[in-house]
Design an enzyme around this catalytic site. Structure first.
Site, short mmCIF file in Angstrom:
data_model
loop_
_atom_site.label_atom_id
_atom_site.label_comp_id
_atom_site.label_asym_id
_atom_site.label_seq_id
_atom_site.Cartn_x
_atom_site.Cartn_y
_atom_site.Cartn_z
CB CYS A 1 -0.95 0.01 1.19
SG CYS A 1 -2.25 -1.24 1.06
CG PHE A 2 5.12 1.34 0.84
CD1 PHE A 2 6.04 1.55 -0.18
CD2 PHE A 2 5.16 0.13 1.53
CE1 PHE A 2 6.98 0.58 -0.51
CE2 PHE A 2 6.10 -0.84 1.21
CZ PHE A 2 7.01 -0.62 0.19
#
Length: 393
Positions: A166-167
């Site tokens: 998700c980053f």
């Protein structure tokens, strides 16, 4: 004739100005699920209706998620054809891989076509391609498949990022910035494409963090064109990429893990991810905005990866953010769910559209400076400082 120095060559290779986002495109599968109906559907399709207490827990998770709907490539028909994907931990990697190696580049192409159209330049001017997905792996990768699908030049310089999580929406912008600023005339096509076919599985009361993923994740692809020194006669910068940083948060080992197994991609979550992020976020902000002389976090615009509502609530509380600061972020979470790496690019798109519709002075809700945050496995945090662009009336 005097010999050309390496320094002169290097200088000629570099762009003069900062990298900027020049266009954005997004795409989703046609199929979607509404969050209100999802618990009934999910427990029925996974043949888990006998697990009544767990279903009630899942209903509460969905109710608290602040998500209204999510798009999913996996239809009821596909799941009926692949019963092992509906079981809790049945061997199913082949079936999942067969879906994602085709569908991830295809969805990425839809987003890329929209971005290229908005950009207004011929696709032959794309010099670099960054493709990012946490949905499956293959050789040659999605970067190669997309190059073929779009008909890009065979000499396009490709980067493939698998399994970042998700980053990575922040990571791709950081890489694109470096490429654009260090290669004069470079135009970087960035694509994040995510499909939950790798993580979908039935429920188990022994693995509640897997259920959290089933309540939050959705499918989507986003594409941006990044370049420096725009040709103002055709190109319209949307956001300048001023600086970018990445860090691993202290004491966060194992906070978010994903493991590719015979059963697909498994997802593990420590309960206090929101606490870890909110405790450390101000340090990242101070490091990013100290050089600019900004310390009022309400004076900047916000693009934050919406890992879930608890993360947004705790960040808001910790920094004393006004409610409207995370409006675009919450809007995307509500309408799409957590699409992993693609989310922050969807939020950029949402914000610039809102600003144009509302007659704001800039693409950053009328403000000049903004921050884009990616949070994900590690815990890893990406921090990108953005400069908005005036909106011409």
């Amino acid at each position: 004739m005097a010999a050309v120095t390496v320094e002169a060559i290097r200088k000629a290779q570099r762009a003069d100005g900062p990298a900027a986002v020049l266009a954005i495109g997004t795409a989703t599968p046609a199929n979607y699920v509404t969050q209100a109906d999802y618990p009934d559907y999910y427990f029925r399709i996974t043949k888990s209706e006998h697990m009544t207490e767990l279903k009630e827990k899942f209903k509460r998770m969905c109710d608290k998620s602040m998500i209204r709907k999510r798009y999913m490539h996996l239809t009821e028909d596909i799941l009926k054809e692949n019963p092992n994907m509906c079981a809790y931990m049945a061997p199913s990697l082949d079936a999942r891989q067969d879906i994602v190696v085709v569908e991830v580049p295809k969805l990425g192409k839809e987003a890329a076509v929209k971005a290229i159209k908005e950009w207004g330049q011929p696709k032959s001017k794309i010099t670099h391609l960054i493709f990012c997905t946490t949905s499956g792996v293959d050789m040659p990768g999605c970067d190669y498949q997309l190059t073929k699908l779009l008909g890009l030049r065979p000499s396009v310089k490709r980067f493939m990022m698998y399994q970042q999580g998700c980053f990575a929406g922040g990571t791709v912008l950081r890489l694109a910035k470096d490429l654009a600023e260090n290669n004069r005339g470079a135009r970087v096509l960035v694509v994040c494409s995510e499909i939950t076919a790798v993580t979908f599985r039935g429920p188990a009361d022994t693995h509640l963090d897997s259920l959290v993923g089933q309540a939050l994740f959705g499918d989507g692809a986003a594409a941006v064109i990044v370049g420096a020194d725009p040709d103002e006669s055709i190109e319209r910068p949307l956001y300048q990429l001023v600086s970018a940083a990445q860090t691993i948060l202290p004491d966060s080992d194992g906070a978010i893990d994903g493991h590719l197994r015979e059963v697909g991609l498994t997802f593990h979550l420590l309960k206090d991810v929101p606490g870890l992020i909110s405790k450390n976020i101000e340090k990242s902000l101070k490091e990013a905005f100290g050089p600019i002389g900004i310390s009022d976090w309400n004076s900047i615009f916000w693009i934050a990866h919406p890992g879930g509502p608890a993360i947004l609530d705790q960040v808001e509380a910790k920094l004393g953010l006004k409610e409207e600061k995370l409006r675009a972020t919450r809007q995307v979470l509500s309408e799409y769910g957590n699409m992993s790496s693609a989310c922050v690019l969807f939020i950029l798109d949402e914000m610039r559209k809102n600003c144009a519709e509302e007659g704001r002075a800039t693409t950053g809700e009328g403000l000049d400076w903004g921050v884009l945050f990616g949070f994900g496995p590690g815990l890893t945090v990406e921090t990108v400082v953005l400069r908005s662009v005036p909106i011409k009336a």
